[in-house]
Every structure is written in structure tokens, then in C-alpha cells.
Write a protein that holds these residues in place. Structure first.
Motif, PDB file in Angstrom:
ATOM      1  N   LEU A 154       0.880  -1.163   0.000  1.00  0.00           N
ATOM      2  CA  LEU A 154       0.000   0.000   0.000  1.00  0.00           C
ATOM      3  C   LEU A 154       0.921   1.217   0.000  1.00  0.00           C
ATOM      4  O   LEU A 154       1.635   1.463   0.974  1.00  0.00           O
ATOM      5  CB  LEU A 154      -0.895  -0.001   1.236  1.00  0.00           C
ATOM      6  CG  LEU A 154      -1.853  -1.194   1.361  1.00  0.00           C
ATOM      7  CD1 LEU A 154      -2.618  -1.129   2.671  1.00  0.00           C
ATOM      8  CD2 LEU A 154      -2.814  -1.230   0.187  1.00  0.00           C
ATOM      9  N   VAL A 155       0.923   1.950  -1.116  1.00  0.00           N
ATOM     10  CA  VAL A 155       1.933   2.980  -1.347  1.00  0.00           C
ATOM     11  C   VAL A 155       1.309   4.366  -1.298  1.00  0.00           C
ATOM     12  O   VAL A 155       0.248   4.620  -1.884  1.00  0.00           O
ATOM     13  CB  VAL A 155       2.623   2.764  -2.713  1.00  0.00           C
ATOM     14  CG1 VAL A 155       3.669   3.854  -2.966  1.00  0.00           C
ATOM     15  CG2 VAL A 155       3.262   1.383  -2.778  1.00  0.00           C
ATOM     16  N   GLY A 156       1.993   5.269  -0.593  1.00  0.00           N
ATOM     17  CA  GLY A 156       1.595   6.675  -0.563  1.00  0.00           C
ATOM     18  C   GLY A 156       2.804   7.551  -0.802  1.00  0.00           C
ATOM     19  O   GLY A 156       3.875   7.313  -0.239  1.00  0.00           O
ATOM     20  N   THR A 157       2.673   8.560  -1.652  1.00  0.00           N
ATOM     21  CA  THR A 157       3.790   9.425  -2.017  1.00  0.00           C
ATOM     22  C   THR A 157       3.455  10.886  -1.721  1.00  0.00           C
ATOM     23  O   THR A 157       2.299  11.282  -1.702  1.00  0.00           O
ATOM     24  CB  THR A 157       4.120   9.292  -3.513  1.00  0.00           C
ATOM     25  OG1 THR A 157       2.972   9.679  -4.285  1.00  0.00           O
ATOM     26  CG2 THR A 157       4.497   7.856  -3.858  1.00  0.00           C
ATOM     27  N   GLY A 158       4.514  11.674  -1.519  1.00  0.00           N
ATOM     28  CA  GLY A 158       4.290  13.088  -1.246  1.00  0.00           C
ATOM     29  C   GLY A 158       3.861  13.859  -2.471  1.00  0.00           C
ATOM     30  O   GLY A 158       3.075  14.806  -2.382  1.00  0.00           O
TER      31      GLY A 158
END
Length: 507
Positions: free
Chosen positions: A398-402
Motif C-alpha cells: 500500500l503505497v503513498g507518495t508526497g
């Protein structure tokens, strides 16, 4: 006017369509950014109407990631005054500058000194791009009227020699002022703001680590103020993590978290996660035992000399790493991941590619659904590309980026999900201060809002105004519980707060 104008009667919609066509015909996003900045200075209603008409397309152009290059090249494209440049040589004239009647309606100030712009370092006066961009988002997402926002750059010089020697540089050409002189300058600024704008919301933005914490601690009880890099980033990351564990089903109190980068943003994230774990039932010691921070000198241990104040609470006892399997005497990120077997990996380091394949595969080997947040901005400073993270975890992460990467299912963990709603709620409550509880309420609310259809963890960008309103209501309610609200209850309802949100239309 006949003869001077063509017979066509332009509507706001046709004006938006014309500008959108011009944008799409440009060569790259930097030129689109410059075009939008020019439009903002020439027709503010049209600018905001254009931004609000297509938030997913426009937000990356007016803020991250494009604003990074906008700050680096700020002097190249500067055309017209916007906001205030309070330079050190004018330190005795701040009150006179703020007395301009054109500023009578100001309710929100975003201020920076340009020293730590995203992951790009000291940009001096070019850092003004950050307050301008943040306030454009306050208007787009929280409906703060453009006449009620004021970007400010505290120009105390720059240690970026390339900027100082650039003949087009618009800032004060002097090495950066530090120490007592800097503190006195900021004190004069705060005193003048408090006198000129009672009840104003002031957001500290992109100050270097020590100054970021010092200024927040010094002034949070004197002004309605917060630091977005510390508190906004923390609330956004915490809210997104809460959304992630709702999906994985593993409680927050059972997470094992490795944090890479323990500056202002990273330390802020760690402290909010500690508070969230305590709210989930752990005592403070148990909560801290589940968070391992790695900085430039490796894993943060209590025997490291001269730790920055914000890192001291994050340090583990060296006895805890006795018996670890190590590849190097210096315990870096890889060895920390191998031994901790984290379920969550968060990057706030500004080090491009720090989450390399060996690190990610080691994490994925011990975790069924790894949560990985490379949060550093802009894209050129991200710890990993999300497509690589998905490939190295066989699609399980589960990926989250700025910054936005355009990868389906990847969440943009952008502070824009938090700070507009916090600001709107604090103003609606007429709060005397912004409390930690108000940020926790914002984070918890964000974590419950649900994801987008593509599988990402947070609501789609199109819904940011609705997100800001929902968070504002929660923040105002928390301000009441924290005994810092002074507004009548009727002014803090969803209907009342929605009624104060400005729409970009011609009067």
C-alpha cells in the motif's frame, strides 16, 4: 468599448476553456506554472476558477511538484508584487509595511524564510513560491477569499551562493542572518502581526529543522499558528496510515514502524504516531518501542552524542540492538529493516532512491501487506518510485507518495488533505490556539473518509473541498473540547462553515 473589444461576450466558462487550451499547448509544467502565476496576478477570479475547475490537473501545477522548480527559478519569472518581502534591512519598518489598508481583510498568513524549501534546501527569496502556492490551496480547498490571504517571505539572506550571485536574484544579497539577530527579527515580525491582525491564522512553512521547532514552541500560544511541515505532515501521514490499517485489518498498536529521515517533518510524524498509538491503548513507552527512526548517521540510539532535541525522544537504548544481524557497524536503513521487520516504512529524508530494491524486498519478506510512504518532495527527492515499490513487493504494498506520480492505486499523501481544513476549522471556531488535539481530530477524520475508486487510500483530489469542510467541522468541535474555541456554536456547524467558503465567480 465597441470597437475596442470583439463582439463575443465571454463567460467565465469560456475564459477557463481558453486558458486550459493555452496550458495544454505549452512545452512543460514549469511554463504552465509560470503561466498560472501570471494569470493569478492579472485576473484572480479566473485563476481560482480555473484551478477549482480541475483540481487533479491544476494542483500539481500550482504546488508540488512544480512549485519546487518555481522556487528555484522564482527570480527568472518574477513580474509583479504578490505578498510581502520583509527583508532584514527593513526590520524596523515591519509595522509600517503591515499597516497598508489593502491588508485590512487578512485572515490567513503563510510565512517562510526560504531556508528549507521542500527537499531543495535554501532558496532565499525564491522561497516565496511556497507561501503563494499554499495560499492558492487555501482558497481552492477551504474557500478562503483571496483578499483574506497574505503570503510573506522573511528575507534574512541566503547561504545559497548561486542565488546570491545571480544578477536577476530579487532577494537581499547577504549571507543568512542567524542567532540573536534572527530571533529578534522574527520576534519583531510576530509582534507586528499580532498587533495588526488580531485572530489571524499564521502558518509557518519550510523553516529549517531547529528553527521550525523553536518557532512553533515559542509562538504557538501567542498566535493562532501551526507549522505545516511538522504538524500538517504528521496529521496527513497518520490519517493515511489509519486508512491503510483499516484496509489491512492489523491494529495500529501492532504496527512496527521504521521512519527514514528525522528532521522537522519526520520527527513530527513520529510524535503524532506515538500519540495515536497511546489513544489506541498503548502506554508511551510501548508506543515508542514500535517506532525506529533512521537519520543521516544511521539508527537513532541514545548513545549518539549531540542528538537534536526533536530526536532525543526517538532514540532507542543500544542494548535493544544487541544480537542484531548486521552488515555494517553503522546501523543503516537496510539493517534496521532486516531486524525490525517493519509493517510500515515512511520516508521524510529528501534522499532520492533511499528505498532501494534490497530494502523493500527485505521488508516485503516479513510482511504480507507492507505500507510504504516515500513522502519527500518534489519528485526528484522521493525515496522511491511507486511503480518500483509495487514491483518489488509483487503488488502487495500500500503505497503513498508526497508528490503525484500518476500510478493507479497509489495514494498522494499530500498535506493539502489536512491544512486547509485545519485552518478553516480554527477560524470558524475563533480558536485562541491550534492544539495537538485539533490535528489529531483532523488525522482521525481523514482516516475514515474512504479511498478512491482506483484503490488509493484517500478520497480523490476532486473532493478536496468536501474533505476540507468535513475536517473543519471536526477541528472546530475539537477546539470546543480543548476549551480554545470562542465562536458561538451556531458558527461551527457544517452549514455555517460551508456558508463562509468563497466560490470563484464574478460578482
Amino acid at each position: 468599448m465597441h470597437g475596442l473589444l470583439p463582439p463575443h461576450v465571454g463567460t467565465l466558462g469560456s475564459q477557463i476553456a481558453r486558458r486550459r487550451r493555452a496550458l495544454e499547448g505549452m512545452a512543460d509544467d514549469f511554463h504552465r506554472y509560470a503561466f498560472l502565476r501570471e494569470l493569478q496576478d492579472s485576473n484572480e477570479v479566473l485563476f481560482h476558477a480555473l484551478v477549482q475547475s480541475d483540481l487533479p490537473r491544476m494542483l500539481p501545477l500550482v504546488y508540488t511538484p512544480t512549485v519546487g522548480e518555481g522556487c528555484e527559478r522564482f527570480s527568472d519569472i518574477w513580474r509583479r508584487p504578490r505578498g510581502l518581502f520583509l527583508s532584514y534591512p527593513n526590520r524596523n519598518r515591519i509595522a509600517d509595511i503591515l499597516a497598508d489598508p489593502a491588508l485590512d481583510r487578512v485572515k490567513v498568513i503563510v510565512v517562510s524564510d526560504g531556508e528549507r524549501i521542500l527537499g531543495l534546501g535554501d532558496q532565499g527569496a525564491g522561497g516565496m513560491g511556497i507561501p503563494i502556492g499554499k495560499l492558492a490551496l487555501y482558497t481552492a480547498c477551504a474557500g478562503i477569499h483571496p483578499a483574506e490571504v497574505l503570503p510573506i517571505l522573511l528575507d534574512v539572506g541566503t547561504d545559497n551562493v548561486a542565488r546570491r550571485e545571480d544578477p536577476l536574484y530579487v532577494g537581499w544579497r547577504n549571507p543568512r542572518i542567524r542567532g540573536p539577530e534572527y530571533d529578534a527579527f522574527v520576534e519583531a515580525f510576530v509582534a507586528a502581526v499580532a498587533d495588526r491582525f488580531p485572530g489571524v491564522l499564521l502558518q509557518w512553512e519550510d523553516f529549517a529543522g531547529r528553527n521550525a521547532y523553536d518557532l512553533l514552541d515559542r509562538y504557538r500560544d501567542r498566535l493562532l499558528s501551526f507549522n505545516d511541515d511538522i504538524q500538517g505532515t504528521a496529521a496527513t501521514a497518520t490519517g493515511t496510515l489509519l486508512a491503510a490499517i483499516r484496509r489491512t485489518g492489523e491494529p495500529l498498536a501492532q504496527q512496527r514502524i521504521v521512519l527514514f529521515g528525522a528532521g522537522a517533518a519526520g520527527s513530527g510524524v513520529a510524535e503524532m504516531l506515538v500519540r495515536a498509538m497511546m489513544a489506541a491503548g498503548l502506554d508511551e513507552a510501548a508506543a515508542r518501542s514500535r517506532i525506529w527512526a533512521v537519520d543521516r548517521d544511521g539508527l537513532i540510539l541514545s548513545n549518539i552524542p549531540r542528538l537534536p532535541a526533536q530526536q532525543v525522544p526517538l532514540a532507542h537504548d543500544p542494548a535493544e540492538v544487541t544480537g542484531w544481524t548486521l552488515t555494517d557497524a553503522r546501523i543503516g536503513l537496510y539493517d534496521t529493516v532486516v531486524n525490525v521487520k517493519p509493517t510500515v516504512l515512511i520516508g521524510a529524508s529528501g534522499q532520492m532512491g533511499a528505498f532501494g530494491e534490497p530494502v523493500v524486498r527485505a521488508m516485503a519478506a516479513g510482511c504480507a501487506a507492507p505500507v510504504i510512504f516515500p513522502l519527500s518532495n518534489p519528485v526528484s527527492r522521493a525515496e522511491a518510485h511507486p511503480a518500483d515499490l509495487l514491483a518489488w513487493t509483487d503488488g502487495r504494498a500500500l503505497v503513498g507518495t508526497g508528490s503525484p506520480f500518476g500510478v493507479a492505486g497509489v495514494t498522494q499523501v499530500n498535506n493539502v488533505y489536512i491544512f486547509p481544513g485545519v485552518g478553516l476549522g480554527a477560524l470558524a471556531a475563533q480558536a485562541s490556539r491550534v492544539t495537538d488535539g485539533m490535528f489529531m481530530a483532523a488525522a482521525e477524520t481523514l482516516g475514515t473518509l474512504g479511498g478512491a475508486a482506483d484503490g488509493s487510500l484517500l478520497p480523490p483530489i476532486e473532493q478536496l473541498r468536501a474533505v476540507a469542510l468535513t475536517i473543519a467541522v471536526a477541528v472546530a468541535a475539537q477546539a470546543v473540547r480543548d476549551s480554545v474555541a470562542t465562536a458561538p456554536a451556531a458558527e461551527m456547524t457544517a452549514e455555517a462553515i460551508a456558508g463562509r467558503m468563497w466560490e470563484a465567480v464574478y460578482d
